[in-house]
Design an enzyme around this catalytic site. Structure first.
Site, PDB file in Angstrom:
ATOM      1  N   HIS A 150       0.819  -1.201   0.000  1.00  0.00           N
ATOM      2  CA  HIS A 150       0.000   0.000   0.000  1.00  0.00           C
ATOM      3  C   HIS A 150       0.861   1.262   0.000  1.00  0.00           C
ATOM      4  O   HIS A 150       0.713   2.102  -0.878  1.00  0.00           O
ATOM      5  CB  HIS A 150      -1.065   0.065   1.088  1.00  0.00           C
ATOM      6  CG  HIS A 150      -1.800   1.346   0.937  1.00  0.00           C
ATOM      7  ND1 HIS A 150      -2.742   1.528  -0.039  1.00  0.00           N
ATOM      8  CD2 HIS A 150      -1.614   2.547   1.494  1.00  0.00           C
ATOM      9  CE1 HIS A 150      -3.119   2.787  -0.058  1.00  0.00           C
ATOM     10  NE2 HIS A 150      -2.454   3.436   0.871  1.00  0.00           N
ATOM     11  N   TYR A 204       2.126   5.584  -2.343  1.00  0.00           N
ATOM     12  CA  TYR A 204       2.521   6.950  -1.968  1.00  0.00           C
ATOM     13  C   TYR A 204       3.971   7.226  -2.344  1.00  0.00           C
ATOM     14  O   TYR A 204       4.335   8.367  -2.602  1.00  0.00           O
ATOM     15  CB  TYR A 204       2.237   7.203  -0.481  1.00  0.00           C
ATOM     16  CG  TYR A 204       0.759   7.176  -0.259  1.00  0.00           C
ATOM     17  CD1 TYR A 204      -0.050   8.180  -0.797  1.00  0.00           C
ATOM     18  CD2 TYR A 204       0.141   6.115   0.393  1.00  0.00           C
ATOM     19  CE1 TYR A 204      -1.412   8.118  -0.679  1.00  0.00           C
ATOM     20  CE2 TYR A 204      -1.232   6.058   0.518  1.00  0.00           C
ATOM     21  CZ  TYR A 204      -2.011   7.059  -0.023  1.00  0.00           C
ATOM     22  OH  TYR A 204      -3.373   7.002   0.076  1.00  0.00           O
ATOM     23  N   HIS A 220      -9.015   1.651 -12.158  1.00  0.00           N
ATOM     24  CA  HIS A 220      -8.646   2.581 -11.097  1.00  0.00           C
ATOM     25  C   HIS A 220      -7.157   2.939 -11.150  1.00  0.00           C
ATOM     26  O   HIS A 220      -6.793   4.105 -11.209  1.00  0.00           O
ATOM     27  CB  HIS A 220      -9.000   1.982  -9.726  1.00  0.00           C
ATOM     28  CG  HIS A 220      -8.325   2.654  -8.572  1.00  0.00           C
ATOM     29  ND1 HIS A 220      -8.710   3.892  -8.117  1.00  0.00           N
ATOM     30  CD2 HIS A 220      -7.279   2.276  -7.812  1.00  0.00           C
ATOM     31  CE1 HIS A 220      -7.922   4.245  -7.123  1.00  0.00           C
ATOM     32  NE2 HIS A 220      -7.041   3.286  -6.908  1.00  0.00           N
ATOM     33  N   PHE A 221      -6.281   1.920 -11.137  1.00  0.00           N
ATOM     34  CA  PHE A 221      -4.869   2.318 -10.968  1.00  0.00           C
ATOM     35  C   PHE A 221      -4.234   2.823 -12.256  1.00  0.00           C
ATOM     36  O   PHE A 221      -3.150   3.372 -12.209  1.00  0.00           O
ATOM     37  CB  PHE A 221      -4.036   1.246 -10.252  1.00  0.00           C
ATOM     38  CG  PHE A 221      -3.957  -0.085 -10.894  1.00  0.00           C
ATOM     39  CD1 PHE A 221      -3.387  -0.254 -12.134  1.00  0.00           C
ATOM     40  CD2 PHE A 221      -4.432  -1.210 -10.226  1.00  0.00           C
ATOM     41  CE1 PHE A 221      -3.311  -1.495 -12.718  1.00  0.00           C
ATOM     42  CE2 PHE A 221      -4.363  -2.458 -10.808  1.00  0.00           C
ATOM     43  CZ  PHE A 221      -3.805  -2.603 -12.052  1.00  0.00           C
ATOM     44  N   HIS A 222      -4.917   2.690 -13.395  1.00  0.00           N
ATOM     45  CA  HIS A 222      -4.377   3.388 -14.566  1.00  0.00           C
ATOM     46  C   HIS A 222      -4.653   4.886 -14.482  1.00  0.00           C
ATOM     47  O   HIS A 222      -3.985   5.677 -15.147  1.00  0.00           O
ATOM     48  CB  HIS A 222      -4.913   2.791 -15.866  1.00  0.00           C
ATOM     49  CG  HIS A 222      -4.233   1.510 -16.233  1.00  0.00           C
ATOM     50  ND1 HIS A 222      -4.621   0.301 -15.747  1.00  0.00           N
ATOM     51  CD2 HIS A 222      -3.133   1.264 -16.999  1.00  0.00           C
ATOM     52  CE1 HIS A 222      -3.822  -0.649 -16.197  1.00  0.00           C
ATOM     53  NE2 HIS A 222      -2.893  -0.086 -16.951  1.00  0.00           N
ATOM     54  N   ARG A 273      -9.984  -9.334 -13.571  1.00  0.00           N
ATOM     55  CA  ARG A 273      -8.696  -8.833 -14.033  1.00  0.00           C
ATOM     56  C   ARG A 273      -7.695  -9.983 -14.047  1.00  0.00           C
ATOM     57  O   ARG A 273      -8.035 -11.099 -13.693  1.00  0.00           O
ATOM     58  CB  ARG A 273      -8.201  -7.675 -13.151  1.00  0.00           C
ATOM     59  CG  ARG A 273      -7.864  -8.070 -11.725  1.00  0.00           C
ATOM     60  CD  ARG A 273      -7.381  -6.883 -10.917  1.00  0.00           C
ATOM     61  NE  ARG A 273      -5.946  -6.698 -11.109  1.00  0.00           N
ATOM     62  CZ  ARG A 273      -5.075  -6.456 -10.119  1.00  0.00           C
ATOM     63  NH1 ARG A 273      -5.513  -6.385  -8.871  1.00  0.00           N
ATOM     64  NH2 ARG A 273      -3.803  -6.291 -10.369  1.00  0.00           N
ATOM     65  N   ARG A 274      -6.482  -9.701 -14.495  1.00  0.00           N
ATOM     66  CA  ARG A 274      -5.420 -10.703 -14.557  1.00  0.00           C
ATOM     67  C   ARG A 274      -5.890 -11.968 -15.265  1.00  0.00           C
ATOM     68  O   ARG A 274      -5.615 -13.082 -14.814  1.00  0.00           O
ATOM     69  CB  ARG A 274      -4.953 -11.077 -13.152  1.00  0.00           C
ATOM     70  CG  ARG A 274      -4.192  -9.968 -12.503  1.00  0.00           C
ATOM     71  CD  ARG A 274      -3.541 -10.402 -11.225  1.00  0.00           C
ATOM     72  NE  ARG A 274      -2.409  -9.558 -10.926  1.00  0.00           N
ATOM     73  CZ  ARG A 274      -1.714  -9.603  -9.810  1.00  0.00           C
ATOM     74  NH1 ARG A 274      -2.041 -10.459  -8.889  1.00  0.00           N
ATOM     75  NH2 ARG A 274      -0.688  -8.811  -9.622  1.00  0.00           N
TER      76      ARG A 274
HETATM   77  C1  HEM Z   1      -0.115   1.997 -23.303  1.00  0.00           C
HETATM   78  C2  HEM Z   1      -0.650   2.138 -22.120  1.00  0.00           C
HETATM   79  C3  HEM Z   1      -1.238   1.006 -21.296  1.00  0.00           C
HETATM   80  C4  HEM Z   1      -2.133   0.029 -21.654  1.00  0.00           C
HETATM   81  C5  HEM Z   1      -2.799  -0.141 -22.987  1.00  0.00           C
HETATM   82  C6  HEM Z   1      -2.350  -0.807 -20.483  1.00  0.00           C
HETATM   83  C7  HEM Z   1      -3.205  -1.916 -20.448  1.00  0.00           C
HETATM   84  C8  HEM Z   1      -3.394  -2.750 -19.369  1.00  0.00           C
HETATM   85  C9  HEM Z   1      -4.353  -3.820 -19.268  1.00  0.00           C
HETATM   86  C10 HEM Z   1      -5.338  -4.223 -20.366  1.00  0.00           C
HETATM   87  C11 HEM Z   1      -4.212  -4.401 -18.045  1.00  0.00           C
HETATM   88  C12 HEM Z   1      -5.054  -5.532 -17.438  1.00  0.00           C
HETATM   89  C13 HEM Z   1      -4.492  -6.880 -17.678  1.00  0.00           C
HETATM   90  C14 HEM Z   1      -5.199  -7.955 -16.875  1.00  0.00           C
HETATM   91  O1  HEM Z   1      -5.723  -7.684 -15.784  1.00  0.00           O
HETATM   92  O2  HEM Z   1      -5.223  -9.118 -17.341  1.00  0.00           O
HETATM   93  C15 HEM Z   1      -3.155  -3.718 -17.367  1.00  0.00           C
HETATM   94  C16 HEM Z   1      -2.688  -4.038 -16.106  1.00  0.00           C
HETATM   95  C17 HEM Z   1      -1.781  -3.271 -15.390  1.00  0.00           C
HETATM   96  N1  HEM Z   1      -1.202  -2.061 -15.793  1.00  0.00           N
HETATM   97 FE1  HEM Z   1      -1.395  -1.197 -17.629  1.00  0.00          FE
HETATM   98  N2  HEM Z   1      -1.583  -0.333 -19.457  1.00  0.00           N
HETATM   99  C18 HEM Z   1      -0.891   0.776 -19.912  1.00  0.00           C
HETATM  100  C19 HEM Z   1      -0.031   1.570 -19.184  1.00  0.00           C
HETATM  101  C20 HEM Z   1       0.280   1.371 -17.848  1.00  0.00           C
HETATM  102  C21 HEM Z   1       1.107   2.254 -17.054  1.00  0.00           C
HETATM  103  C22 HEM Z   1       1.726   3.549 -17.549  1.00  0.00           C
HETATM  104  C23 HEM Z   1       1.190   1.691 -15.821  1.00  0.00           C
HETATM  105  C24 HEM Z   1       1.913   2.184 -14.604  1.00  0.00           C
HETATM  106  C25 HEM Z   1       2.936   2.990 -14.593  1.00  0.00           C
HETATM  107  C26 HEM Z   1       0.441   0.447 -15.832  1.00  0.00           C
HETATM  108  C27 HEM Z   1       0.333  -0.425 -14.780  1.00  0.00           C
HETATM  109  C28 HEM Z   1      -0.393  -1.611 -14.784  1.00  0.00           C
HETATM  110  C29 HEM Z   1      -0.424  -2.565 -13.688  1.00  0.00           C
HETATM  111  C30 HEM Z   1       0.319  -2.457 -12.368  1.00  0.00           C
HETATM  112  C31 HEM Z   1      -1.285  -3.607 -14.080  1.00  0.00           C
HETATM  113  C32 HEM Z   1      -1.663  -4.845 -13.252  1.00  0.00           C
HETATM  114  C33 HEM Z   1      -0.775  -5.991 -13.576  1.00  0.00           C
HETATM  115  C34 HEM Z   1      -1.179  -7.211 -12.779  1.00  0.00           C
HETATM  116  O3  HEM Z   1      -2.375  -7.444 -12.562  1.00  0.00           O
HETATM  117  O4  HEM Z   1      -0.254  -7.935 -12.357  1.00  0.00           O
HETATM  118  N3  HEM Z   1      -0.103   0.290 -17.073  1.00  0.00           N
HETATM  119  N4  HEM Z   1      -2.676  -2.700 -18.181  1.00  0.00           N
HETATM  120 CU   LIG Z   2      -3.824   0.264  -0.787  1.00  0.00          CU
END
Ligand code: HEM
Ligand SMILES: [Cu+2]
Length: 559
Positions: A239, A243, A390-392, A453-454
């Site tokens: 968490h 921050y 949310h986290f995006h 998700r995931r």
């Molecule tokens: C081109 C831009 C981006 C696209 C299209 C994108 C797309 C996605 C998608 C579709 C997922 C969900 C995958 C799933 O749950 O199966 C995901 C997960 C995630 N994204 Fe992005 N994302 C982008 C940029 C970013 C950026 C800039 C960050 C953070 C700096 C980020 C951090 C994350 C994280 C932490 C997850 C979760 C991974 C996990 O569940 O282990 N993403 N993203």
């Molecule tokens: Cu938290």
């Protein structure tokens, strides 16, 4: 008593400063380089995920390099974006602003190089199994999923490297304090230290998980593990890590954006109060990620949920203070009316625009965060694509787009090259804003419709037609974000390779003055001991019983 440093240096002066801080600038530049290389690969994986949601399978195209398909890509996306990009950028950025704000180089430049060396060595170590599909355990690396030991050791080294920056900042602070016994600590340097202190305290959790559980287990030294204890130690860090990502963006919003907006910071003491609250409240709330975990008392989950609402307060203080500062800027630029001053802000300046757009999306992210934090509503959105939506908005935009916005003024100072194109940079900021708005809105909606998700949704037999109808917009948003990222990298490469030297104006760091300065606040805001003591006491109270119970009852026998 120059606690807030004014801009307005002459060309010769600012060039002399650049020479004086050459090592710090080089360190910052190298950290940013690693950070943005990681984001390039990580971001590309994100686009592949969103295409795969629409049954466009691009994974065979990258097969020669990455054999693991969707889940290896997802592990890379998470690790590279939120562990590598953020951490390297933050270490570079804080090295730069802390030293420039103290107006003295790092106390130990050798330690500065060691910081970068240890972090990069750790990164390379972790990259080997990640790329070989031997660490497809996501950025949360929960056991019983198991990765190659190199992955855990490498990530641990990255964290250990970051601690060295705190040591260096403390040494630098002490040297500064000896020469300024009665001054208030300059705001940006002080905020950098708060960020690193908070981070060092909270990484005790993941360090313990790595050293006593994951590393010996992956090396075969202990036979089993304990998922609940591991998750609890992970979220002890997991968490507050949000921050660790956000505070460096807030540092830019407090110290530089008010000046870029044509105004002043509304209140320096209020900014300090918010950072102290982050220091004190960020860590003792991690159980809110484990509301559905068995084996942890409901009472402590509720206590953490309540404290989570507490940490919302400093975010509200930040929101108020930053918007008030923007209003000062808008009115100084001739803006009128209750809200029409917004249009008087410098929307033709990409660094300002990127960060202002980041703030707008962050407001939505914060509102959604309240839903995640609510004990009962969390159950509706838990592990659905709502969470990714949310986290995006938070780390994916408030942090990432702000860091890009900062890069538009920082990279010219570090490299001595003029930014290649302001127009490209403006287009980049707006395309990220539009693409992310689409992407995130529909990810939230799909989450409420039950999409997990995931999950490799494109290949899931239970993919519903009504999900597919909305996944198209997720895909379109992702492609727009891809275009945005492309514009960013194009601009940066053309800047680095251009022959146009930075101008007088480029060399000015946009330090903001404060309408209400640090002397308006009580001295206790500039003391460390009381706040550190409160932080530790709250952590012991909120985590002690749960950790004691988990450790004393853990059989460590889950294979
Ligand atoms: C081109 C831009 C981006 C696209 C299209 C994108 C797309 C996605 C998608 C579709 C997922 C969900 C995958 C799933 O749950 O199966 C995901 C997960 C995630 N994204 Fe992005 N994302 C982008 C940029 C970013 C950026 C800039 C960050 C953070 C700096 C980020 C951090 C994350 C994280 C932490 C997850 C979760 C991974 C996990 O569940 O282990 N993403 N993203
Ligand atoms: Cu938290």
């Amino acid at each position: 008593m120059a606690t807030v440093r004014a801009s307005g240096l002459s060309f010769a002066q600012s060039r002399a400063e650049t020479t004086r801080f050459a090592t710090e600038h080089r360190l910052a530049g190298l950290n940013l380089l690693v950070a943005f290389l990681a984001l390039a690969v990580g971001g590309l994986m994100g686009v592949l995920q969103a295409l795969q949601y629409n049954k466009i399978n691009a994974y065979p195209a990258i097969k020669p390099v990455l054999t693991g398909g969707y889940y290896q890509g997802l592990a890379l996306h998470g690790v590279l974006n939120v562990l590598v990009f953020t951490t390297f950028y933050i270490i570079g950025w804080l090295t730069f602003i802390a030293t420039r704000s103290f107006d003295r180089p790092l106390a130990s430049r050798r330690l500065g190089w060691a910081t970068f060396g240890v972090m990069t060595f750790g990164l390379l170590m972790a990259a080997v199994p990640l790329l070989m599909n031997n660490a497809t355990v996501m950025f949360t690396f929960y056991p019983p999923l198991k990765a190659d030991a190199l992955f855990y050791i490498g990530l641990t080294l990255v964290v250990v490297g970051t601690w060295l920056l705190l040591v260096n900042l403390i040494l630098t602070y002490r040297a500064w304090r000896a020469e300024h016994p009665t001054d208030r600590t300059p705001l940006a340097a002080w905020m950098s230290m708060v960020t690193m202190v908070m981070w060092t305290i909270c990484t005790a959790g993941v360090a313990a998980e790595m050293l006593f559980m994951l590393i010996p287990w992956s090396l075969g030294l202990i036979p089993g593990t304990d998922p609940v204890l591991a998750r609890t130690l992970f979220w002890f860090t997991g968490h507050p890590i949000v921050y660790f990502w956000l505070l460096p963006a807030y540092i830019s919003w407090y110290n530089f954006v008010p000046k870029q907006a044509g105004g002043k910071l509304f209140s320096d003491p209020m900014a300090r109060v918010s950072f102290i609250l982050f220091l004190v409240l960020s860590t003792p709330i991690g159980l809110h990620h484990q509301i559905t975990d068995p084996g942890i008392s409901e009472i402590w989950k509720l206590v953490h949920a309540i404290f989570t609402f507490g940490v919302f307060f400093p975010s509200l203080l930040t929101f108020f203070n930053v918007v008030a500062s923007l209003e000062i800027g808008g009115r100084a630029r001739g803006g009128k009316g209750w809200l029409a001053w917004v249009f008087a802000l410098p929307w033709n300046e990409p660094s300002f625009t990127a960060q202002a757009l980041a703030m707008i999306l962050f407001a939505f992210g914060g509102a959604g965060g309240l839903i995640n934090a609510s004990y009962n509503m969390n159950l509706v959105v838990h592990n659905t694509s709502w969470i990714s939506g949310h986290f995006h908005l938070t780390v994916g935009t408030a942090v990432t787009l702000s860091f890009m916005g900062v890069a538009y003024w920082l990279v010219p100072i570090i490299t001595g090259k003029q930014l290649f194109s302001k127009k490209l940079a403006l287009a980049q900021a707006w395309t990220w804003f539009v693409g992310m708005s689409l992407f995130s809105h529909f990810m939230h909606t799909l989450g409420l419709m039950g999409m997990p998700r995931r999950t490799d949704i494109g290949a899931a037999p239970y993919l519903k037609p009504e999900w597919s109808a909305l996944l198209v917009y997720v895909g379109i948003g992702a492609v727009i974000m891809f275009v945005s990222a492309f514009l960013f990298y194009l601009n940066m490469v053309l800047t680095l390779t251009s022959k146009k030297p930075a101008t007088d104006a480029d060399y000015q760091i946009p330090w903001s003055k404060a309408a209400s300065g640090p002397e308006d606040g009580p001295v206790i805001l500039d003391r460390w001991k009381p706040w550190l003591a409160i932080s530790v006491v709250l952590i012991v109270l909120n985590y002690g019983p749960t950790l004691f119970q988990l450790i004393s009852t853990s059989p460590f026998n889950i294979p």
